[in-house]
Enzyme design. Structure first.
Site, PDB file in Angstrom:
ATOM      1  CG  HIS A   1      -0.390   0.289   2.511  1.00 34.84           C
ATOM      2  ND1 HIS A   1      -1.141   0.577   3.627  1.00 34.84           N
ATOM      3  CD2 HIS A   1       0.899   0.328   2.928  1.00 34.84           C
ATOM      4  CE1 HIS A   1      -0.354   0.780   4.659  1.00 34.84           C
ATOM      5  NE2 HIS A   1       0.878   0.637   4.274  1.00 34.84           N
TER       6      HIS A   1
ATOM      7  CB  CYS B   1       3.475   5.122   5.248  1.00 35.63           C
ATOM      8  SG  CYS B   1       3.893   3.935   6.515  1.00 35.63           S
TER       9      CYS B   1
ATOM     10  CG  HIS C   1       5.333   0.518   2.437  1.00 36.99           C
ATOM     11  ND1 HIS C   1       4.746   1.740   2.169  1.00 36.99           N
ATOM     12  CD2 HIS C   1       4.763   0.084   3.581  1.00 36.99           C
ATOM     13  CE1 HIS C   1       3.881   2.021   3.114  1.00 36.99           C
ATOM     14  NE2 HIS C   1       3.854   1.036   3.983  1.00 36.99           N
TER      15      HIS C   1
ATOM     16  CG  HIS D   1       2.500  -3.248   6.121  1.00 38.52           C
ATOM     17  ND1 HIS D   1       3.368  -2.879   7.125  1.00 38.52           N
ATOM     18  CD2 HIS D   1       2.157  -2.104   5.483  1.00 38.52           C
ATOM     19  CE1 HIS D   1       3.529  -1.568   7.101  1.00 38.52           C
ATOM     20  NE2 HIS D   1       2.815  -1.063   6.102  1.00 38.52           N
TER      21      HIS D   1
ATOM     22  CG  ASP E   1      -2.366 -13.421   0.251  1.00 36.14           C
ATOM     23  OD1 ASP E   1      -1.535 -12.746   0.899  1.00 36.14           O
ATOM     24  OD2 ASP E   1      -2.155 -14.609  -0.085  1.00 36.14           O
ATOM     25  CG  HIS E   2       0.886 -12.552  -2.504  1.00 42.77           C
ATOM     26  ND1 HIS E   2       0.526 -13.214  -1.360  1.00 42.77           N
ATOM     27  CD2 HIS E   2       2.202 -12.781  -2.666  1.00 42.77           C
ATOM     28  CE1 HIS E   2       1.576 -13.830  -0.850  1.00 42.77           C
ATOM     29  NE2 HIS E   2       2.613 -13.578  -1.625  1.00 42.77           N
TER      30      HIS E   2
ATOM     31  CD  GLU F   1      -0.075  -0.827   8.542  1.00 49.27           C
ATOM     32  OE1 GLU F   1      -0.914  -0.681   7.643  1.00 49.27           O
ATOM     33  OE2 GLU F   1       0.397   0.118   9.199  1.00 49.27           O
TER      34      GLU F   1
HETATM   35 NI    NI Z   1       2.539   0.811   5.491  1.00 50.83          NI
END
Ligand code: NI
Length: 136
Positions: A15, A34, A40, A42, A80-81, A125
């Protein structure tokens, strides 16, 4: 006599946090790394808790296999992914903070859980940062 039962799941997603109404400088001031434009990732830990009275016939509040299947189909297979900003419909106009991801997951799952059962979302997160919805 209510009992809370929980299912822990996991997804990886990318995100970027930013407010399109702000300059890059303001976004960096608020969201720091961020806000980097190239995203990037998580490793999200998701805990879905369902609360209610155990069914007198089964002793279950909810069959965990059923709950697991609902989460997989409606959340994990969607998130996911994925890049949450670009690949999902939920964050086109909503900043994909942990807070907003938890709210979105609650709204996705709520229609699939029997209405007399309470639903709570806990989303990690990072190992140290997590959010809960509803708050109480
Ligand atoms: Ni983040």
């Amino acid at each position: 006599m209510k009992v809370a039962v929980s299912r822990k799941e996991h997804f990886n997603a990318a995100h970027r946090l930013f407010n399109p109404a702000w300059s890059d400088e303001k976004n960096f001031q608020v969201f720091d790394k961020c806000s980097y434009p190239n995203y990037h990732g998580h490793n999200y830990e998701l805990i879905v808790t369902v609360t209610g009275e155990p069914d007198p016939d089964t002793g279950y509040v909810m069959d965990m296999k059923v709950l697991s299947g609902i989460i997989k189909k409606h959340v994990l297979d969607i998130f996911d992914h994925k890049n949450l900003n670009l690949d999902t419909a939920y964050f086109k106009n909503t900043n994909p903070t942990a807070e907003n991801i938890a709210l979105v997951i609650w709204r996705i799952l709520r229609p699939h859980i029997e209405s007399q059962l309470e639903l709570k979302i806990k989303l990690y997160e990072t190992e140290r940062n997590f959010v809960e919805y509803p708050a109480h």
